[in-house]
Motif scaffolding. Structure first.
Motif, PDB file in Angstrom:
ATOM      1  N   THR B 164       0.829  -1.206   0.000  1.00  0.00           N
ATOM      2  CA  THR B 164       0.000   0.000   0.000  1.00  0.00           C
ATOM      3  C   THR B 164       0.861   1.252   0.000  1.00  0.00           C
ATOM      4  O   THR B 164       0.590   2.209  -0.718  1.00  0.00           O
ATOM      5  CB  THR B 164      -0.908   0.018   1.248  1.00  0.00           C
ATOM      6  OG1 THR B 164      -1.592  -1.215   1.316  1.00  0.00           O
ATOM      7  CG2 THR B 164      -1.893   1.160   1.189  1.00  0.00           C
ATOM      8  N   ALA B 165       1.916   1.230   0.820  1.00  0.00           N
ATOM      9  CA  ALA B 165       2.794   2.395   0.909  1.00  0.00           C
ATOM     10  C   ALA B 165       3.702   2.498  -0.313  1.00  0.00           C
ATOM     11  O   ALA B 165       4.444   3.474  -0.451  1.00  0.00           O
ATOM     12  CB  ALA B 165       3.630   2.316   2.180  1.00  0.00           C
ATOM     13  N   PHE B 197      10.526   4.820  -2.262  1.00  0.00           N
ATOM     14  CA  PHE B 197       9.192   4.406  -2.706  1.00  0.00           C
ATOM     15  C   PHE B 197       9.176   4.205  -4.209  1.00  0.00           C
ATOM     16  O   PHE B 197       9.978   4.781  -4.940  1.00  0.00           O
ATOM     17  CB  PHE B 197       8.150   5.458  -2.327  1.00  0.00           C
ATOM     18  CG  PHE B 197       8.038   5.664  -0.839  1.00  0.00           C
ATOM     19  CD1 PHE B 197       7.263   4.817  -0.066  1.00  0.00           C
ATOM     20  CD2 PHE B 197       8.731   6.699  -0.213  1.00  0.00           C
ATOM     21  CE1 PHE B 197       7.175   5.000   1.303  1.00  0.00           C
ATOM     22  CE2 PHE B 197       8.642   6.876   1.142  1.00  0.00           C
ATOM     23  CZ  PHE B 197       7.864   6.032   1.923  1.00  0.00           C
ATOM     24  N   GLU B 198       8.246   3.388  -4.680  1.00  0.00           N
ATOM     25  CA  GLU B 198       8.092   3.172  -6.117  1.00  0.00           C
ATOM     26  C   GLU B 198       7.346   4.313  -6.761  1.00  0.00           C
ATOM     27  O   GLU B 198       7.600   4.691  -7.886  1.00  0.00           O
ATOM     28  CB  GLU B 198       7.348   1.859  -6.354  1.00  0.00           C
ATOM     29  CG  GLU B 198       8.297   0.692  -6.305  1.00  0.00           C
ATOM     30  CD  GLU B 198       7.615  -0.658  -6.356  1.00  0.00           C
ATOM     31  OE1 GLU B 198       6.385  -0.715  -6.513  1.00  0.00           O
ATOM     32  OE2 GLU B 198       8.333  -1.649  -6.233  1.00  0.00           O
ATOM     33  N   ARG B 199       6.357   4.849  -6.042  1.00  0.00           N
ATOM     34  CA  ARG B 199       5.603   5.982  -6.544  1.00  0.00           C
ATOM     35  C   ARG B 199       5.109   6.750  -5.336  1.00  0.00           C
ATOM     36  O   ARG B 199       4.968   6.179  -4.248  1.00  0.00           O
ATOM     37  CB  ARG B 199       4.433   5.533  -7.429  1.00  0.00           C
ATOM     38  CG  ARG B 199       3.513   4.544  -6.750  1.00  0.00           C
ATOM     39  CD  ARG B 199       2.331   4.139  -7.594  1.00  0.00           C
ATOM     40  NE  ARG B 199       1.378   3.449  -6.753  1.00  0.00           N
ATOM     41  CZ  ARG B 199       1.467   2.169  -6.438  1.00  0.00           C
ATOM     42  NH1 ARG B 199       2.457   1.431  -6.919  1.00  0.00           N
ATOM     43  NH2 ARG B 199       0.580   1.609  -5.632  1.00  0.00           N
ATOM     44  N   PRO B 200       4.841   8.006  -5.490  1.00  0.00           N
ATOM     45  CA  PRO B 200       4.393   8.773  -4.331  1.00  0.00           C
ATOM     46  C   PRO B 200       2.947   8.411  -3.982  1.00  0.00           C
ATOM     47  O   PRO B 200       2.111   8.288  -4.857  1.00  0.00           O
ATOM     48  CB  PRO B 200       4.505  10.231  -4.790  1.00  0.00           C
ATOM     49  CG  PRO B 200       4.487  10.169  -6.276  1.00  0.00           C
ATOM     50  CD  PRO B 200       4.974   8.839  -6.716  1.00  0.00           C
ATOM     51  N   ILE B 201       2.701   8.220  -2.720  1.00  0.00           N
ATOM     52  CA  ILE B 201       1.346   7.918  -2.227  1.00  0.00           C
ATOM     53  C   ILE B 201       0.969   9.088  -1.318  1.00  0.00           C
ATOM     54  O   ILE B 201       1.669   9.368  -0.341  1.00  0.00           O
ATOM     55  CB  ILE B 201       1.335   6.603  -1.431  1.00  0.00           C
ATOM     56  CG1 ILE B 201       1.840   5.427  -2.264  1.00  0.00           C
ATOM     57  CG2 ILE B 201      -0.047   6.328  -0.864  1.00  0.00           C
ATOM     58  CD1 ILE B 201       0.905   4.980  -3.373  1.00  0.00           C
ATOM     59  N   PRO B 202      -0.132   9.767  -1.604  1.00  0.00           N
ATOM     60  CA  PRO B 202      -0.432  10.986  -0.843  1.00  0.00           C
ATOM     61  C   PRO B 202      -0.668  10.733   0.647  1.00  0.00           C
ATOM     62  O   PRO B 202      -0.373  11.596   1.468  1.00  0.00           O
ATOM     63  CB  PRO B 202      -1.703  11.519  -1.513  1.00  0.00           C
ATOM     64  CG  PRO B 202      -2.188  10.467  -2.430  1.00  0.00           C
ATOM     65  CD  PRO B 202      -1.057   9.566  -2.732  1.00  0.00           C
ATOM     66  N   TYR B 203      -1.183   9.565   0.985  1.00  0.00           N
ATOM     67  CA  TYR B 203      -1.520   9.310   2.390  1.00  0.00           C
ATOM     68  C   TYR B 203      -0.483   8.416   3.047  1.00  0.00           C
ATOM     69  O   TYR B 203      -0.752   7.762   4.051  1.00  0.00           O
ATOM     70  CB  TYR B 203      -2.896   8.650   2.462  1.00  0.00           C
ATOM     71  CG  TYR B 203      -3.071   7.528   1.458  1.00  0.00           C
ATOM     72  CD1 TYR B 203      -3.618   7.789   0.197  1.00  0.00           C
ATOM     73  CD2 TYR B 203      -2.650   6.240   1.740  1.00  0.00           C
ATOM     74  CE1 TYR B 203      -3.732   6.780  -0.738  1.00  0.00           C
ATOM     75  CE2 TYR B 203      -2.759   5.231   0.805  1.00  0.00           C
ATOM     76  CZ  TYR B 203      -3.309   5.502  -0.430  1.00  0.00           C
ATOM     77  OH  TYR B 203      -3.417   4.505  -1.361  1.00  0.00           O
ATOM     78  N   VAL B 204       0.757   8.391   2.464  1.00  0.00           N
ATOM     79  CA  VAL B 204       1.736   7.399   2.916  1.00  0.00           C
ATOM     80  C   VAL B 204       2.069   7.533   4.402  1.00  0.00           C
ATOM     81  O   VAL B 204       2.328   6.546   5.088  1.00  0.00           O
ATOM     82  CB  VAL B 204       3.007   7.453   2.038  1.00  0.00           C
ATOM     83  CG1 VAL B 204       3.823   8.700   2.345  1.00  0.00           C
ATOM     84  CG2 VAL B 204       3.847   6.212   2.226  1.00  0.00           C
ATOM     85  N   GLU B 205       2.022   8.752   4.929  1.00  0.00           N
ATOM     86  CA  GLU B 205       2.411   8.910   6.330  1.00  0.00           C
ATOM     87  C   GLU B 205       1.418   8.252   7.290  1.00  0.00           C
ATOM     88  O   GLU B 205       1.818   7.718   8.324  1.00  0.00           O
ATOM     89  CB  GLU B 205       2.590  10.399   6.656  1.00  0.00           C
ATOM     90  CG  GLU B 205       3.906  10.907   6.060  1.00  0.00           C
ATOM     91  CD  GLU B 205       3.951  12.401   5.856  1.00  0.00           C
ATOM     92  OE1 GLU B 205       2.869  12.993   5.639  1.00  0.00           O
ATOM     93  OE2 GLU B 205       5.044  12.968   5.896  1.00  0.00           O
ATOM     94  N   THR B 206       0.139   8.292   6.920  1.00  0.00           N
ATOM     95  CA  THR B 206      -0.816   7.605   7.810  1.00  0.00           C
ATOM     96  C   THR B 206      -0.604   6.101   7.741  1.00  0.00           C
ATOM     97  O   THR B 206      -0.797   5.393   8.724  1.00  0.00           O
ATOM     98  CB  THR B 206      -2.283   7.936   7.449  1.00  0.00           C
ATOM     99  OG1 THR B 206      -2.589   7.393   6.175  1.00  0.00           O
ATOM    100  CG2 THR B 206      -2.553   9.411   7.465  1.00  0.00           C
ATOM    101  N   VAL B 207      -0.183   5.606   6.587  1.00  0.00           N
ATOM    102  CA  VAL B 207       0.102   4.169   6.492  1.00  0.00           C
ATOM    103  C   VAL B 207       1.304   3.826   7.371  1.00  0.00           C
ATOM    104  O   VAL B 207       1.292   2.865   8.143  1.00  0.00           O
ATOM    105  CB  VAL B 207       0.366   3.753   5.028  1.00  0.00           C
ATOM    106  CG1 VAL B 207       0.649   2.267   4.952  1.00  0.00           C
ATOM    107  CG2 VAL B 207      -0.819   4.112   4.155  1.00  0.00           C
ATOM    108  N   LEU B 208       2.347   4.658   7.264  1.00  0.00           N
ATOM    109  CA  LEU B 208       3.577   4.363   8.009  1.00  0.00           C
ATOM    110  C   LEU B 208       3.409   4.544   9.515  1.00  0.00           C
ATOM    111  O   LEU B 208       4.262   4.135  10.289  1.00  0.00           O
ATOM    112  CB  LEU B 208       4.728   5.251   7.516  1.00  0.00           C
ATOM    113  CG  LEU B 208       5.170   5.021   6.069  1.00  0.00           C
ATOM    114  CD1 LEU B 208       6.357   5.910   5.728  1.00  0.00           C
ATOM    115  CD2 LEU B 208       5.518   3.561   5.818  1.00  0.00           C
ATOM    116  N   SER B 209       2.299   5.148   9.937  1.00  0.00           N
ATOM    117  CA  SER B 209       2.095   5.306  11.376  1.00  0.00           C
ATOM    118  C   SER B 209       1.516   4.035  11.985  1.00  0.00           C
ATOM    119  O   SER B 209       1.342   3.942  13.198  1.00  0.00           O
ATOM    120  CB  SER B 209       1.148   6.478  11.652  1.00  0.00           C
ATOM    121  OG  SER B 209      -0.157   6.145  11.245  1.00  0.00           O
TER     122      SER B 209
END
Lengths: 363, 568, 313
Positions: B164-165, B197-209
């Motif tokens: 997902t991230a 990352f392979e591509r930028p994910i706009p919500y990546v920080e919430t995933v990484l939390s």
């Protein structure tokens, strides 16, 4: 056996022997070769038949008669109750959820008028949902309704039907299979007993729940599967009691006497031993009724019971348990029916026990 | 002779009793001395003053008592997967980011992060934080845990979050095509962590939390082996609290404040306890007695407390919906699906059956899940779908009857066996059968895991199921229904939908308005096709003691206990 | 006697092995797998099955279980406690269940015995009816209803006992659970003692004893109760096993960290290793108690002469 133990055993055996009153019969000294006929002949001649006398004695027992009446009443209500209420057992009436009992006539006395005291956190609140309901003055739910707006009178009797059915099968299996198994095992003893008891041990040594769950998961869930699962191990308790009784009785003098006279095992078990222990076994089988009913409710509790929206007394109780503090009436009626049923069965069993006991004759 | 028998008899009676006693007396001695909830081998555990909250004492202990609905399945952050395990291990641990009540992920163990211009490389500079055994938390701890997460040999279900991230090479590593060392994470030095990352994910920080990305101390983790996380001695933590007493599957967990926690100054309580209470009525009694400060109410209890000041309904992000298996004859018919979807009254369901504050759902992406940069909820920007309409439902049913050439259909509905769901399903059953004469619904109830398994095997017709958002973006829901998605159990497939949702995670990622439009359109397609039948968005009704302040809830409905304050 | 006990013990071990084998076969029929979390992929499930040896043939799994069990290793839990050794799961929980079960048996059988004796001695009096009603109510009320009632009255209203189990107060906080559990035992024992004692009291040797001038307490305790005990023990024995291995319902209501809940959770989650280990413990206790009961029979009632009958058939 140690010396002391042996001596002890001898002593008590001697004591027991001395304790017996021997009333010899003229046929007692006939040859064993004459077998069954001789033993039959040795039975004292009864003025009335055994069954008839037992019934007469039962009729004198007020408690037992009362119980019989209640059982018949409950059976009758279970049969006609769902038909006369005017509601279906799975029918959900919009807006009719959590309605307290309301009964025609009684409501004028201020009881069963549809209002209930709800123990809200901020204080007890008297609620009468019938008043809020449009056209509610004409609505009557004798036992109230559940959280989904289903009529509890209908559901209680519908559930009683299923529970009674489960109970009936439980008693039948208990009396037919469990009892014979225990008697045979106890009577023959030795290798037969060893093998039969190991089978019981294996069956009982596996937690019941695993066997039941497995059956229900593998077979299609439903009433027949549940009954099969409950019965698969339900008879074991009875068989153990029957065996213990047999062990106790089989070396008693009257059995020994009959055996000496050449009575066949089947005859011995059914005519000599059974009448002496049927009382205890009956009482025991009455206990298998609540345990069968509750096993079924327990299955509902863990999600493998009778498929919803079907109901049994057990499932209604365990469902309404979740609203016990809020709406106690939901549980009150099924518990009362169940309790009455249990009490009646037990008292009836007591009466039967007394009636069937050959030694109670002269009392 | 009488004497011998007398002796023998008393002996026998004593023996019989002893036999009964022996069975219980022997084991009972053990737990009495070494209290079972305490750690194994520790002797100084009988400290009643801390675990039994004194009623009416002079000062209230500065400890918050929380309830859990079941035991935690693990304290290992890598393996924690269910809500309860995540709650408990979340109190003990923290990662690069921390998510508070507002749903925004803020840096926690990292002092700062340098993002490359294309948002493909994040370089974290770690704070000087320590583990509970005093060792420093280093970049290597992150590298280890992320690689463990990705390692196909561990088969961890939340490895999906790496996908997902869009962490570099996540897909190939998880699928076993590349060694785990190729995962896009590396320690530049002890305090510098680089993630690619392979591509930028706009919500990546919430995933990484999320808990799966928390660091793990390799040496300690490996030394403990299977015993990791089974007692305070075998657990290492770095979060707001430290484990004080625990045993596997404990029904009572004690934690104390971690003085070395990176935000220690924000923690007001001295500790917290978790008490497992599975029976909702007992939970309320324990709450009333003051044993528990925060409790979730079951349906009927919720009704009793609905006018109490401490009654706090909290909306979660979870959507409950009926999933039709479109491979089943009948359910492949669009009109029948629409008829079913519109045939039940959701408003009455939440008001009379659930009563816990849940709201009717005429949508797929739940309220609170997706909030745009300017603070608007996706829900307020988007049209509802599949609103209940009994008349319309009947029309669709008539059309379906003509198309199918049938007057009656019957389906089995899979339901998991908890009170609320069973009641809800019986309600749905009655509604559907009443409003669509000729449709018969049979309910089959089973434990949740069996339901999921049956659905995954596509061995079902209809199922009442839920999905909780993993991260704060509409795609956490919409990705589910992509063709070939693991969780698209119903097997529904629509090329236009796939195009829109995939674009939202690819070419439209930086074009906020166009992305929003694509997501909205995608949701409308689900509605038009009745791919699922949304039922309700779950809320939990809590009771919180008036003297306990600062209990927060995440946007997904999880309870945050770390900022609790006990007022005297 | 020693030879008899040895022989019975040997048979018991064989029975135990047979039970475990049957368990393995039964488990193979359970649909589904322990690895059924929502987000696991097919490949991951296959990996996990291989990791825990579930892809092995049934007999190989059985054999490795037997081998490991004899070295005290029950393996690890797959689902309900992820990768946690079951021995550590049991060592914390089993003693709690056994203690509370033991307390309940003790309480239930003592009360039951007293009620039963009173009912039998005062046959067909108000006392008898009272005891009957009490014991029937005992089996008619589901234990969870009784448990909630106890907890409401003694925990919430009177505050005599904690509502929930606390390991810091192992006895005090288990009182309510014990009472709730003992209800069924009490009722069964009371009913059974009553019928048995009535039976015995009407038998000739009691009449004889009475005629010899033995009466009152001595008669009951020495002559009557002794003979009534055998069937009572028969009823008690399986109850003991059930209670010692934990009750799901009561443990759930009082939040007791016992094994009763583990079994159900294990079955529901297909956690084979937990279910097998718990069943093994259950079977072990069951067989041990049955063995004890068989030996007790011989001791209590020499007329059964099990020893003689079985060693020299």
């Amino acid at each position: 056996m140690t010396m002391q133990a042996e001596k002890k055993a001898e002593n008590s055996a001697a004591e027991a022997l001395a304790a017996e009153e021997f009333a010899f019969d003229e046929h007692d000294f006939e040859f064993a070769a004459q077998g069954v006929a001789a033993v039959r002949a040795a039975e004292p001649v009864l003025p009335v038949s055994f069954t008839k006398e037992a019934l007469l004695r039962l009729a004198k027992n007020r408690g037992a008669l009362c119980s019989l009446f209640f059982i018949l009443l409950i059976v009758l209500l279970a049969l006609v109750g769902p038909l006369v209420s005017g509601y279906g057992y799975s029918q959900q009436l919009t807006g009719h959820d959590n309605m307290a009992p309301r009964i025609q006539g009684l409501e004028k006395l201020g009881i069963f008028n549809g209002s209930e005291a709800v123990p809200m956190a901020t204080g007890v609140k008297i609620v009468n949902k019938y008043e809020k309901l449009q056209g509610g003055e004409k609505v009557y739910h004798w036992f109230g309704t559940d959280v989904l707006g289903r009529d509890l009178f209908t559901r209680t009797w519908e559930g009683t039907r299923i529970s009674l059915f489960i109970a009936l099968v439980a008693v039948l299996i208990d009396m037919l299979f469990g009892m014979s198994y225990g008697l045979i095992s106890g009577y023959f003893g030795g290798k037969v007993d060893l093998v039969m008891q190991r089978i019981v041990e294996v069956l009982h040594g596996i937690p019941n729940l695993i066997i039941i769950t497995l059956l229900i998961i593998v077979l299609k869930p439903g009433l027949p599967t549940i009954i099969l699962a409950l019965m698969l191990t339900g008879w074991i308790g009875m068989s153990r009691v029957a065996r213990a009784q047999m062990l106790k009785l089989k070396e008693q003098e009257f059995v020994l006497a009959a055996r000496t006279l050449g009575a066949r095992p089947f005859f011995l078990i059914s005519k000599e031993v059974l009448p002496n222990i049927i009382g205890q076994l009956l009482v025991m089988s009455m206990f298998s009724i609540p345990s069968a009913i509750f096993s079924e409710a327990f299955l509902a509790f863990i999600g493998i019971g009778i498929p919803v929206p079907m109901a049994s007394l057990g499932t209604i109780i365990s469902d309404s348990f979740k609203s016990l503090t809020a709406h106690p009436y939901m549980m009150a009626f099924p518990v009362v029916v169940l309790g009455l049923l249990m009490l009646s069965f037990n008292l009836l069993a007591d009466g039967l026990r007394d009636a069937l006991d050959p030694r109670m004759k002269d009392r | 002779m009488i004497n011998t028998t007398k002796k023998a008899l008393s002996l026998l009676l004593a023996l019989a009793l002893l036999a009964i006693l022996a069975g219980c007396a022997t084991p009972s001695a053990t737990p009495a001395s070494s209290a079972p909830a305490a750690s194994a081998g520790e002797t100084a555990t009988a400290e009643p003053e801390s675990s039994a909250p004194s009623e009416g004492g002079q000062t209230r202990p500065n400890i918050v008592h929380l309830a859990l609905e079941g035991e935690a399945a693990t304290l290992d952050t890598l393996k924690a997967e269910d809500t309860i395990a995540l709650t408990v291990s979340g109190a003990l641990n923290v990662g690069l980011y921390i998510r508070d009540a507002d749903g925004v992920a803020r840096l926690a163990l990292a002092e700062s992060v340098d993002k490359s211009e294309d948002n493909l490389v994040f370089t974290y500079h770690l704070k000087d934080a320590v583990w509970s055994n005093g060792e420093a938390i280093t970049a290597h701890d992150f590298v280890f845990s992320w690689r463990e997460l990705a390692d196909p040999a561990n088969a961890l279900q939340y490895s999906i979050l790496l996908r997902t991230a869009a962490v570099l090479n996540a897909n190939q590593v998880i699928d076993g095509e590349l060694p785990k060392e190729e995962l896009g994470i590396s320690a530049l030095d002890d305090k510098t962590l680089e993630v690619r990352f392979e591509r930028p994910i706009p919500y990546v920080e919430t995933v990484l939390s999320m808990g799966s990305f928390f660091p793990v101390n390799e040496a300690f983790y490996k030394a403990q082996g299977d015993s990791y996380g089974t007692s305070p001695e075998t657990t290492l933590s770095n979060g707001a609290f430290l484990l004080k007493s625990y045993q596997p599957s404990a029904t009572f967990i004690e934690m104390t404040k971690n003085p070395d926690y990176v935000f220690a100054e924000r923690i007001s309580v001295d500790g917290l306890t978790y008490q497992v209470v599975k029976d909702s009525q007992q939970a309320v009694l324990a709450y009333e007695n003051g044993d528990i400060d925060v409790v979730v109410l079951g349906g009927e209890q919720a009704e009793l407390y609905s006018d109490a000041p401490e009654f706090t309904p909290v909306l979660t992000g979870a959507l409950w919906f009926l999933s039709p298996n479109v491979a089943v004859p009948g359910l492949d018919n669009l009109n029948l699906r629409k008829a079913l979807a519109l045939s039940f009254d959701k408003e009455a369901l939440v008001k009379t059956v659930l009563k816990d504050g849940s709201i009717p759902a005429d949508y797929v992406v739940t309220r609170l899940t997706h909030v745009t940069a300017d603070g608007a909820d996706f829900r307020d920007l988007t049209q509802p779908i599949l609103q209940a309409d009994k008349a319309l439902a009947k029309e669709f049913w008539q059309k379906a009857q003509e198309e199918l050439g049938l007057s009656e259909v019957s389906f089995t509905l899979l339901v998991e066996d908890n009170e609320a769901t069973i009641n809800a399903s019986q309600y749905l059953q009655a509604q559907i059968q009443e409003n669509l004469p000729g449709v018969t619904i049979t309910i089959e109830q089973m434990p949740k895991k069996n339901r999921v398994e049956r659905m995954a095997a596509q061995d079902y017709e209809l199922a009442l199921t839920r999905w909780g958002p993993d991260y704060s973006d509409a795609t956490t829901f919409l990705d589910l229904f992509l063709t070939g998605s693991t969780y698209n159990y119903g097997g529904w497939s629509n090329a236009e939908y796939d195009g829109l949702v995939k674009a939202a995670s690819a070419e439209l990622v930086n074009d906020i308005p166009a992305r929003l439009k694509a997501l909205q359109d995608a949701e409308q397609i689900i509605g038009a096709e009745a791919a699922i039948f949304p039922v309700y968005q779950k809320a939990n009704a809590y009771l919180i003691k008036p003297y306990v302040k600062g209990i927060e809830f995440t946007t997904t409905g999880a309870l945050i206990s770390r900022y609790a304050v006990i007022e005297q | 006697m020693a030879a008899y006990i040895f022989k019975r013990a040997l048979i018991a071990v064989l029975t135990l092995l047979l039970i475990v084998l049957i368990l393995f076969v039964l488990m193979a029929f359970l649909p589904g797998s322990p690895f059924n979390d929502e987000r696991l992929t097919v490949e991951q499930i296959a990996t996990l099955r291989a990791k825990y040896g579930l892809d092995q043939p049934l007999l190989a799994q059985f054999w490795s279980f037997v081998k490991n069990t004899f070295s005290g290793d029950f393996g690890v839990s797959y689902a309900i406690q992820k990768n946690v050794p079951i021995s550590s799961l049991l060592s914390g929980r089993l003693p709690v269940s056994m203690r509370i079960g033991g307390q309940a048996i003790l309480l239930g059988s003592l009360l039951g015995l007293v009620l039963g004796v009173i009912a039998a001695l005062k046959h067909n009096t108000v006392w008898d009816t009272f005891c009957t009603v009490l014991s029937v109510v005992g089996v008619s009320i589901p234990s969870y209803v009784f448990a909630l009632g106890l907890s409401y009255l003694f925990g919430f209203k009177l505050k005599w006992f904690p509502i929930l189990y606390q390991s810091a107060l192992p006895f005090h906080s288990s009182v309510l659970a014990t009472v709730a559990l003992s209800l069924f035992t009490m009722a069964s024992i009371a009913r059974f003692t009553r019928t048995e004692l009535l039976e015995v009291l009407s038998s000739d040797y009691i009449l004889f004893a009475q005629s010899r001038g033995i009466d009152g307490f001595r008669l009951i305790a020495r002559h009557a109760l002794r003979n009534a005990l055998i069937p009572v023990i028969t009823v008690l024995a399986p109850l003991v096993v059930g209670l010692m291995t934990g009750s799901l319902v009561v443990e759930r209501i009082f939040s007791v960290p016992g094994v009763g809940q583990l079994l159900v959770e294990g079955i529901q989650a297909n956690d084979y290793s937990v279910v097998t280990a718990l069943s093994f413990v259950y079977s072990l206790i069951y067989i041990a108690i049955m063995l004890g009961v068989d030996i007790l029979y011989g001791v209590i009632d020499p007329r059964i002469r099990l020893a003689k009958g079985e060693v020299q058939p």
